[in-house]
Design a protein around this motif. Sequence first.
Motif, PDB file in Angstrom:
ATOM      1  N   LEU A 182      44.699  40.041  44.708  1.00 27.53           N
ATOM      2  CA  LEU A 182      45.125  41.095  45.631  1.00 27.53           C
ATOM      3  C   LEU A 182      45.784  40.533  46.881  1.00 27.53           C
ATOM      4  O   LEU A 182      46.606  41.206  47.511  1.00 27.53           O
ATOM      5  CB  LEU A 182      43.930  41.967  46.014  1.00 27.53           C
ATOM      6  N   SER A 183      45.454  39.306  47.229  1.00 32.78           N
ATOM      7  CA  SER A 183      46.051  38.711  48.433  1.00 32.78           C
ATOM      8  C   SER A 183      47.514  38.340  48.229  1.00 32.78           C
ATOM      9  O   SER A 183      48.270  38.258  49.203  1.00 32.78           O
ATOM     10  CB  SER A 183      45.255  37.471  48.864  1.00 32.78           C
ATOM     11  N   VAL A 184      47.933  38.119  46.983  1.00 24.05           N
ATOM     12  CA  VAL A 184      49.329  37.757  46.723  1.00 24.05           C
ATOM     13  C   VAL A 184      50.096  38.881  46.023  1.00 24.05           C
ATOM     14  O   VAL A 184      51.319  38.825  45.944  1.00 24.05           O
ATOM     15  CB  VAL A 184      49.433  36.460  45.890  1.00 24.05           C
ATOM     16  N   ASP A 185      49.375  39.893  45.532  1.00 27.67           N
ATOM     17  CA  ASP A 185      50.019  40.984  44.797  1.00 27.67           C
ATOM     18  C   ASP A 185      49.389  42.324  45.181  1.00 27.67           C
ATOM     19  O   ASP A 185      48.948  43.095  44.321  1.00 27.67           O
ATOM     20  CB  ASP A 185      49.856  40.722  43.293  1.00 27.67           C
ATOM     21  N   PRO A 186      49.343  42.647  46.482  1.00 23.66           N
ATOM     22  CA  PRO A 186      48.580  43.818  46.940  1.00 23.66           C
ATOM     23  C   PRO A 186      49.176  45.160  46.529  1.00 23.66           C
ATOM     24  O   PRO A 186      48.468  46.168  46.512  1.00 23.66           O
ATOM     25  CB  PRO A 186      48.581  43.662  48.465  1.00 23.66           C
ATOM     26  N   GLU A 187      50.476  45.198  46.185  1.00 26.50           N
ATOM     27  CA  GLU A 187      51.102  46.467  45.835  1.00 26.50           C
ATOM     28  C   GLU A 187      50.916  46.836  44.369  1.00 26.50           C
ATOM     29  O   GLU A 187      51.354  47.904  43.928  1.00 26.50           O
ATOM     30  CB  GLU A 187      52.607  46.414  46.147  1.00 26.50           C
ATOM     31  N   ASN A 188      50.273  45.973  43.599  1.00 21.89           N
ATOM     32  CA  ASN A 188      50.137  46.171  42.163  1.00 21.89           C
ATOM     33  C   ASN A 188      49.029  47.187  41.886  1.00 21.89           C
ATOM     34  O   ASN A 188      47.842  46.893  42.000  1.00 21.89           O
ATOM     35  CB  ASN A 188      49.819  44.819  41.496  1.00 21.89           C
ATOM     36  N   LEU A 191      46.497  46.228  39.223  1.00 23.02           N
ATOM     37  CA  LEU A 191      45.566  45.220  39.720  1.00 23.02           C
ATOM     38  C   LEU A 191      44.491  45.854  40.592  1.00 23.02           C
ATOM     39  O   LEU A 191      43.304  45.530  40.470  1.00 23.02           O
ATOM     40  CB  LEU A 191      46.322  44.136  40.494  1.00 23.02           C
ATOM     41  N   ARG A 192      44.887  46.757  41.466  1.00 16.71           N
ATOM     42  CA  ARG A 192      43.906  47.411  42.341  1.00 16.71           C
ATOM     43  C   ARG A 192      42.875  48.175  41.515  1.00 16.71           C
ATOM     44  O   ARG A 192      41.673  48.118  41.791  1.00 16.71           O
ATOM     45  CB  ARG A 192      44.603  48.344  43.332  1.00 16.71           C
ATOM     46  N   GLU A 193      43.336  48.887  40.495  1.00 17.01           N
ATOM     47  CA  GLU A 193      42.418  49.642  39.637  1.00 17.01           C
ATOM     48  C   GLU A 193      41.517  48.684  38.867  1.00 17.01           C
ATOM     49  O   GLU A 193      40.311  48.932  38.723  1.00 17.01           O
ATOM     50  CB  GLU A 193      43.213  50.526  38.671  1.00 17.01           C
ATOM     51  N   GLU A 216      46.287  40.752  31.274  1.00 18.65           N
ATOM     52  CA  GLU A 216      46.585  39.592  32.127  1.00 18.65           C
ATOM     53  C   GLU A 216      48.053  39.565  32.535  1.00 18.65           C
ATOM     54  O   GLU A 216      48.382  39.255  33.683  1.00 18.65           O
ATOM     55  CB  GLU A 216      46.204  38.299  31.404  1.00 18.65           C
ATOM     56  N   LEU A 217      48.933  39.889  31.625  1.00 14.59           N
ATOM     57  CA  LEU A 217      50.360  39.898  31.961  1.00 14.59           C
ATOM     58  C   LEU A 217      50.675  40.929  33.044  1.00 14.59           C
ATOM     59  O   LEU A 217      51.598  40.743  33.842  1.00 14.59           O
ATOM     60  CB  LEU A 217      51.184  40.187  30.708  1.00 14.59           C
ATOM     61  N   ALA A 218      49.895  41.992  33.077  1.00 16.43           N
ATOM     62  CA  ALA A 218      50.136  43.052  34.063  1.00 16.43           C
ATOM     63  C   ALA A 218      49.493  42.772  35.409  1.00 16.43           C
ATOM     64  O   ALA A 218      49.937  43.327  36.436  1.00 16.43           O
ATOM     65  CB  ALA A 218      49.623  44.382  33.518  1.00 16.43           C
ATOM     66  N   THR A 219      48.461  41.909  35.458  1.00 13.39           N
ATOM     67  CA  THR A 219      47.668  41.805  36.693  1.00 13.39           C
ATOM     68  C   THR A 219      47.363  40.383  37.150  1.00 13.39           C
ATOM     69  O   THR A 219      46.964  40.193  38.303  1.00 13.39           O
ATOM     70  CB  THR A 219      46.322  42.541  36.523  1.00 13.39           C
ATOM     71  N   ASN A 220      47.508  39.394  36.312  1.00 11.35           N
ATOM     72  CA  ASN A 220      47.120  38.025  36.666  1.00 11.35           C
ATOM     73  C   ASN A 220      48.279  37.318  37.348  1.00 11.35           C
ATOM     74  O   ASN A 220      49.313  37.059  36.723  1.00 11.35           O
ATOM     75  CB  ASN A 220      46.721  37.266  35.387  1.00 11.35           C
ATOM     76  N   PRO A 221      48.150  36.958  38.624  1.00 13.81           N
ATOM     77  CA  PRO A 221      49.289  36.352  39.328  1.00 13.81           C
ATOM     78  C   PRO A 221      49.744  35.031  38.731  1.00 13.81           C
ATOM     79  O   PRO A 221      50.909  34.651  38.893  1.00 13.81           O
ATOM     80  CB  PRO A 221      48.760  36.160  40.760  1.00 13.81           C
ATOM     81  N   PHE A 222      48.855  34.338  38.016  1.00 16.59           N
ATOM     82  CA  PHE A 222      49.232  33.050  37.422  1.00 16.59           C
ATOM     83  C   PHE A 222      50.096  33.207  36.174  1.00 16.59           C
ATOM     84  O   PHE A 222      50.626  32.225  35.662  1.00 16.59           O
ATOM     85  CB  PHE A 222      47.974  32.237  37.114  1.00 16.59           C
ATOM     86  N   PRO A 228      59.050  39.981  41.281  1.00 18.42           N
ATOM     87  CA  PRO A 228      59.743  40.042  42.572  1.00 18.42           C
ATOM     88  C   PRO A 228      58.818  40.332  43.752  1.00 18.42           C
ATOM     89  O   PRO A 228      59.017  39.781  44.845  1.00 18.42           O
ATOM     90  CB  PRO A 228      60.756  41.177  42.379  1.00 18.42           C
ATOM     91  N   ASP A 229      57.818  41.188  43.557  1.00 20.09           N
ATOM     92  CA  ASP A 229      56.911  41.509  44.660  1.00 20.09           C
ATOM     93  C   ASP A 229      56.083  40.290  45.070  1.00 20.09           C
ATOM     94  O   ASP A 229      55.904  40.021  46.265  1.00 20.09           O
ATOM     95  CB  ASP A 229      55.978  42.661  44.264  1.00 20.09           C
ATOM     96  N   ILE A 230      55.570  39.556  44.097  1.00 17.50           N
ATOM     97  CA  ILE A 230      54.803  38.352  44.422  1.00 17.50           C
ATOM     98  C   ILE A 230      55.697  37.336  45.125  1.00 17.50           C
ATOM     99  O   ILE A 230      55.305  36.732  46.138  1.00 17.50           O
ATOM    100  CB  ILE A 230      54.173  37.752  43.151  1.00 17.50           C
ATOM    101  N   ARG A 231      56.890  37.136  44.607  1.00 17.87           N
ATOM    102  CA  ARG A 231      57.813  36.178  45.226  1.00 17.87           C
ATOM    103  C   ARG A 231      58.133  36.580  46.671  1.00 17.87           C
ATOM    104  O   ARG A 231      58.187  35.730  47.562  1.00 17.87           O
ATOM    105  CB  ARG A 231      59.099  36.086  44.404  1.00 17.87           C
ATOM    106  N   ARG A 232      58.321  37.878  46.893  1.00 22.01           N
ATOM    107  CA  ARG A 232      58.606  38.346  48.252  1.00 22.01           C
ATOM    108  C   ARG A 232      57.401  38.122  49.159  1.00 22.01           C
ATOM    109  O   ARG A 232      57.549  37.676  50.311  1.00 22.01           O
ATOM    110  CB  ARG A 232      58.987  39.822  48.227  1.00 22.01           C
ATOM    111  N   ASN A 233      56.219  38.390  48.658  1.00 22.13           N
ATOM    112  CA  ASN A 233      55.014  38.183  49.457  1.00 22.13           C
ATOM    113  C   ASN A 233      54.812  36.713  49.810  1.00 22.13           C
ATOM    114  O   ASN A 233      54.239  36.392  50.863  1.00 22.13           O
ATOM    115  CB  ASN A 233      53.787  38.705  48.699  1.00 22.13           C
TER     116      ASN A 233
END
Length: 255
Positions: A182-188, A191-193, A216-222, A228-233
């Motif tokens: 959540l710290s690197v992909d908070p808009e997902n 992931l929040r759910e 995992e493909l939908a929510t795992n940052p690794f 694009p959202d993770i890269r921007r963050n």
Amino acid sequence: MTLEIEQFMCRSDNFGILARDRETGATALIDAPEEHTILEAIERTGWTPSLLLITHHHVDHVEANLALKERFGLTIYGPAKEADKIPGIDWQLKEGDTVTVGGQDALVIETPGHTAGHISYHFAKAGIAFTADTLFALGCGRLLECEPAAMLESLKKIAALPPETTIYCGHEYTESNAQFALSVDPENAALRERARKIEALRSEGKPTLPTTLAEELATNPFLRWHDPDIRRNLGMENAPDVEVFAEIRKRKDTF
């Protein structure tokens, strides 16, 4: 599913796994973290393993190798690149090899990163992969023996499996992994759910595994170094994939 799974806790946060081919009764143990909890699982299920499939050499995955081999006459399979560190190893495995458990074939996938010789096992017919300490639910293993590029390539191999693949991992790290994700992909939103469901499971003392590759493909940052959202963050919109992945791993190491 023709491969029956008994998942249980070992040590403080390791998962033990018994995998039984329903048609033949042939049973494999995936890693050997702790003798007494494995013996309890064998007694509880009545599934006596004839094979032990090791993923990597760390003591919390091989501690009970010799004791179980002596008790059950297990045939021990493990990574060829770590054979000198796998107690009791009988068969050395490399990329593309196959291990047969009854009527079930497991493809060996070399997945270095956490250790230099780590392997994963993919039972394609059953739709199950055992990824141990390479891919975790919402995480990946710490890079103890390899550079980020090696782990990135290993994760790409796993990500290329069918998305419906059920994933069993080596540790119950999911709640802390979710907090980091959540710290690197908070808009997902997915992931929040998922993080809410994980918190509820852990509050009840229930395991968060298995997971699925699709989840995992939908929510795992690794597995989402391209997002694009993770890269921007991260402030890394145009950086090479390996640099983005390395930054995510670096941040997790100090989270």
